[in-house]
Design an enzyme around this catalytic site. Structure first.
Site, PDB file in Angstrom:
ATOM      1  N   LYS A  69      11.454  -7.307   5.611  1.00 13.13           N
ATOM      2  CA  LYS A  69      10.126  -6.470   5.788  1.00 13.13           C
ATOM      3  C   LYS A  69       9.073  -7.543   5.406  1.00 13.13           C
ATOM      4  CE  LYS A  69       8.262  -2.587   7.105  1.00 13.13           C
ATOM      5  NZ  LYS A  69       7.523  -2.988   7.896  1.00 13.13           N
ATOM      6  N   LYS A 105       7.596 -12.377   6.138  1.00  7.68           N
ATOM      7  CA  LYS A 105       6.448 -12.556   6.367  1.00  7.68           C
ATOM      8  C   LYS A 105       5.840 -13.311   7.589  1.00  7.68           C
ATOM      9  CE  LYS A 105       2.533 -10.753   4.370  1.00  7.68           C
ATOM     10  NZ  LYS A 105       2.376  -9.564   3.551  1.00  7.68           N
ATOM     11  N   THR A 189      -1.437   2.202   0.687  1.00  5.67           N
ATOM     12  CA  THR A 189      -1.394   1.156  -0.504  1.00  5.67           C
ATOM     13  C   THR A 189      -2.369   1.879  -1.759  1.00  5.67           C
ATOM     14  OG1 THR A 189      -1.273  -0.695   1.170  1.00  5.67           O
ATOM     15  CG2 THR A 189      -2.190  -1.177  -0.960  1.00  5.67           C
ATOM     16  N   ASN A 219      -9.641  -1.660   3.555  1.00  6.13           N
ATOM     17  CA  ASN A 219      -8.682  -0.568   3.771  1.00  6.13           C
ATOM     18  C   ASN A 219      -8.503  -0.111   2.069  1.00  6.13           C
ATOM     19  OD1 ASN A 219      -5.966   0.473   3.056  1.00  6.13           O
ATOM     20  ND2 ASN A 219      -6.045   0.521   5.179  1.00  6.13           N
ATOM     21  N   SER A 350       5.358   2.411   4.770  1.00  2.72           N
ATOM     22  CA  SER A 350       6.105   1.657   6.289  1.00  2.72           C
ATOM     23  C   SER A 350       7.531   1.949   6.187  1.00  2.72           C
ATOM     24  CB  SER A 350       5.777   0.056   6.122  1.00  2.72           C
ATOM     25  OG  SER A 350       4.737  -0.298   6.383  1.00  2.72           O
TER      26      SER A 350
HETATM   27  P1  NAD Z   1      -9.404  -5.684   4.354  1.00  7.41           P
HETATM   28  O1  NAD Z   1      -9.551  -6.946   5.213  1.00  7.41           O
HETATM   29  O2  NAD Z   1      -9.547  -4.417   4.946  1.00  7.41           O
HETATM   30  O3  NAD Z   1     -10.467  -5.959   3.102  1.00  7.41           O
HETATM   31  C1  NAD Z   1     -10.574  -7.069   2.248  1.00  7.41           C
HETATM   32  C2  NAD Z   1     -11.950  -6.779   1.588  1.00  7.41           C
HETATM   33  O4  NAD Z   1     -12.174  -8.137   0.725  1.00  7.41           O
HETATM   34  C3  NAD Z   1     -13.252  -6.876   2.655  1.00  7.41           C
HETATM   35  O5  NAD Z   1     -14.108  -5.899   2.210  1.00  7.41           O
HETATM   36  C4  NAD Z   1     -13.736  -8.213   2.499  1.00  7.41           C
HETATM   37  O6  NAD Z   1     -15.286  -8.144   2.341  1.00  7.41           O
HETATM   38  C5  NAD Z   1     -13.539  -8.464   0.984  1.00  7.41           C
HETATM   39  N1  NAD Z   1     -13.559  -9.784   0.575  1.00  7.41           N
HETATM   40  C6  NAD Z   1     -13.269 -11.063   1.187  1.00  7.41           C
HETATM   41  N2  NAD Z   1     -13.581 -11.977   0.334  1.00  7.41           N
HETATM   42  C7  NAD Z   1     -14.209 -11.507  -0.971  1.00  7.41           C
HETATM   43  C8  NAD Z   1     -14.980 -12.124  -2.038  1.00  7.41           C
HETATM   44  N3  NAD Z   1     -15.042 -13.261  -2.360  1.00  7.41           N
HETATM   45  N4  NAD Z   1     -15.350 -11.370  -2.863  1.00  7.41           N
HETATM   46  C9  NAD Z   1     -15.169  -9.836  -2.769  1.00  7.41           C
HETATM   47  N5  NAD Z   1     -14.578  -9.343  -1.849  1.00  7.41           N
HETATM   48  C10 NAD Z   1     -14.076 -10.064  -0.732  1.00  7.41           C
HETATM   49  O7  NAD Z   1      -7.926  -6.011   3.506  1.00  7.41           O
HETATM   50  P2  NAD Z   1      -6.987  -4.863   2.872  1.00  7.41           P
HETATM   51  O8  NAD Z   1      -5.979  -4.392   3.921  1.00  7.41           O
HETATM   52  O9  NAD Z   1      -7.844  -3.688   2.160  1.00  7.41           O
HETATM   53  O10 NAD Z   1      -6.223  -5.695   1.680  1.00  7.41           O
HETATM   54  C11 NAD Z   1      -6.693  -6.259   0.810  1.00  7.41           C
HETATM   55  C12 NAD Z   1      -5.851  -6.760  -0.114  1.00  7.41           C
HETATM   56  O11 NAD Z   1      -4.650  -5.969  -0.422  1.00  7.41           O
HETATM   57  C13 NAD Z   1      -4.890  -8.103   0.514  1.00  7.41           C
HETATM   58  O12 NAD Z   1      -4.512  -9.186  -0.619  1.00  7.41           O
HETATM   59  C14 NAD Z   1      -3.904  -7.372   1.067  1.00  7.41           C
HETATM   60  O13 NAD Z   1      -2.752  -8.429   1.208  1.00  7.41           O
HETATM   61  C15 NAD Z   1      -3.490  -6.513   0.006  1.00  7.41           C
HETATM   62  N6  NAD Z   1      -2.555  -5.366   0.454  1.00  7.41           N
HETATM   63  C16 NAD Z   1      -3.041  -4.456   1.532  1.00  7.41           C
HETATM   64  C17 NAD Z   1      -1.917  -3.519   1.938  1.00  7.41           C
HETATM   65  C18 NAD Z   1      -2.538  -2.541   2.922  1.00  7.41           C
HETATM   66  O14 NAD Z   1      -1.464  -1.792   3.448  1.00  7.41           O
HETATM   67  N7  NAD Z   1      -3.703  -2.658   3.586  1.00  7.41           N
HETATM   68  C19 NAD Z   1      -0.734  -3.389   1.326  1.00  7.41           C
HETATM   69  C20 NAD Z   1      -0.290  -4.473   0.444  1.00  7.41           C
HETATM   70  C21 NAD Z   1      -1.316  -5.266   0.074  1.00  7.41           C
END
Ligand code: NAD
Length: 421
Positions: A69, A105, A189, A219, A350
């Protein structure tokens, strides 16, 4: 592959955890390498009539505990090494939460912002055409990751259904609700991390009103801001890729989410509601109680870790703290709630989506929240206890907790001593 790959760095966690358990060497041999990483070139027709190719991967790291997954990432800098590392983390994340899954992945090396909507759809469908033989509800189940979303999951589910000739919604999660997605997946998350912090608040001696700084306002970042602010905590700083804002009195979450909803950076709210502008990289050193990295990998490193003032870090992002930075935080007494536990709410819901798809019966959102809360609390408690008993960081404790489960499954097939006795 570089001499010191990301996967080599990640594997240090495996050795650290193994030192605390009496496990068979077979277990390490099995978990040291990805079981299967497939690389393809996706060819799509562009809107201008030309053909273009994109590198893509799918990794099934380990499937001892169940089908693999893990999300699919669309990113211009994705590499096979990154995909295998993320799949290794998923193996441990699923084991921490006791989900009946292994880790996987996928990625496409592309900047999706350079594609039209029709090109994006063709690329998403091409991914499934290339990997349809690898994925499936009992084999390998993708989900959204960086720069992929529920609409892309919907296209992928549709493409898969056309290939196999029947609906198979459980082959992918994070789908739109109308196409078999689960209620409660959107904020899962952040909500999982929120339940974890609430549950451990007494153990961690957290105050009633914490000052919170959030790095990344997508998100995960937006939802954790909303959940913590609703409990009376003060969100004093947030950042995105273009800047940051600060207010000692607490930022106005509505102003920030409105700005993001119309495509504006968080810094565009500076000057309103007492919001002051900061540079994005100042956020890590803000005076606060809780720091939430919710952006990308390696954002807290050996050059800025000593600036962290927070006593607690909640890793909603995957791999936001480098190993040297981890050591600095530990030496300074900062507690880290590690990614494989702290952001596991996403894969947990999920899993609930997959269960609902397979049974064809869908639960109300209250049930999803309740199940998520119960699972975060019981696994969070177990990790806390391992940390206390063994006197290790919560990161090591989470790996020990997960490795115990992985080892039990691998050893159940028989070990060297079984076959030679
Ligand atoms: P997203 O794309 O919705 O948001 C990412 C945010 O990070 C954006 O606001 C972007 O502007 C910001 N960002 C990028 N570079 C930056 C910097 N240098 N300084 C400050 N902010 C910066 O992504 P997301 O879904 O919120 O995921 C964020 C993290 O959480 C990732 O590492 C992702 O792997 C992890 N994650 C997300 C989920 C999920 O369900 N969404 C689940 C597990 C892990």
């Amino acid at each position: 592959m570089p001499e010191h790959s990301l996967l080599d760095e990640a594997l240090v966690r495996l050795d650290e955890a193994a030192a605390h358990l009496n496990i068979d060497p077979d277990v390490i041999e099995k978990l040291k390498y990805a079981r299967e990483t497939t690389k393809v070139r996706l060819m799509i027709r562009m809107d201008d009539g030309s053909r273009k190719s994109f590198l893509a991967w799918r990794c099934r790291y380990d499937d001892t505990r169940g089908p693999t997954k893990g999300g699919i990432r669309f990113h211009p800098e994705s590499t096979a090494d990154e995909v295998e590392t993320l799949a290794f983390w998923m193996t441990f994340k699923c084991a921490v939460m006791n989900l009946p899954y292994g880790g996987g992945k996928g990625a496409v090396q592309v900047d999706p912002r350079t594609l039209s909507k029709a090109e994006l759809e063709r690329l998403s469908r091409a991914y499934i055409q290339a990997f349809a033989r690898i994925i499936g509800p009992d084999r390998d189940i993708p989900a959204p990751d960086v720069y992929t979303n529920s609409m892309i999951m919907g296209w992928m589910a549709d493409e898969y259904a056309q290939i196999v000739g029947q609906h198979e919604p459980a082959m992918i999660t994070g789908k739109p609700i109308a196409l078999g997605g689960s209620l409660g997946r959107g904020d899962a998350t952040a909500r999982g991390g929120y339940y974890l912090v609430k549950h451990l608040a007494g153990d961690l001696k957290l105050g009633e009103t914490m000052r919170v700084a959030i790095q990344g306002f997508g998100n995960a970042g937006q939802h954790i801001a909303r959940l913590l602010a609703a409990d009376g905590h003060k969100i004093v700083a947030v950042s995105d890729s273009q800047g940051a804002v600060f207010s000692a009195a607490g930022l106005h979450i509505d102003l920030l989410t409105h700005a993001k909803s119309i495509g504006m950076p968080v810094a565009s709210t500076a000057g309103n509601g007492g919001h002051e502008r900061l540079e994005a990289d100042e956020l890590v050193g803000i005076e606060c109680d809780l720091l939430v990295p919710a952006a990308l990998e390696n954002m807290i490193h050996e050059n800025n870790a000593a600036m962290v003032k927070a006593s607690l870090v909640l890793e909603l992002a995957n791999g936001p703290i480098t190993p040297p930075a981890d050591e600095i935080l530990e030496a300074n007494g900062t507690v880290v709630l590690p990614d494989i536990l702290a952001n596991a709410g996403g894969v947990t819901v999920s899993y609930l989506e997959w269960v609902q798809n397979r049974q064809g019966f869908y639960w109300p959102v209250e049930d999803i929240h309740q199940r998520l809360q119960t699972m975060m609390e019981s696994e969070g408690r177990a990790v806390w206890e391992v940390g206390r008993e063994k006197g290790v960081t919560l990161r090591t404790a989470a790996y020990v907790h997960a490795l115990g489960r992985l080892a039990e499954a691998i050893e159940a097939h028989g070990t060297q001593s079984f076959f030679t006795s």
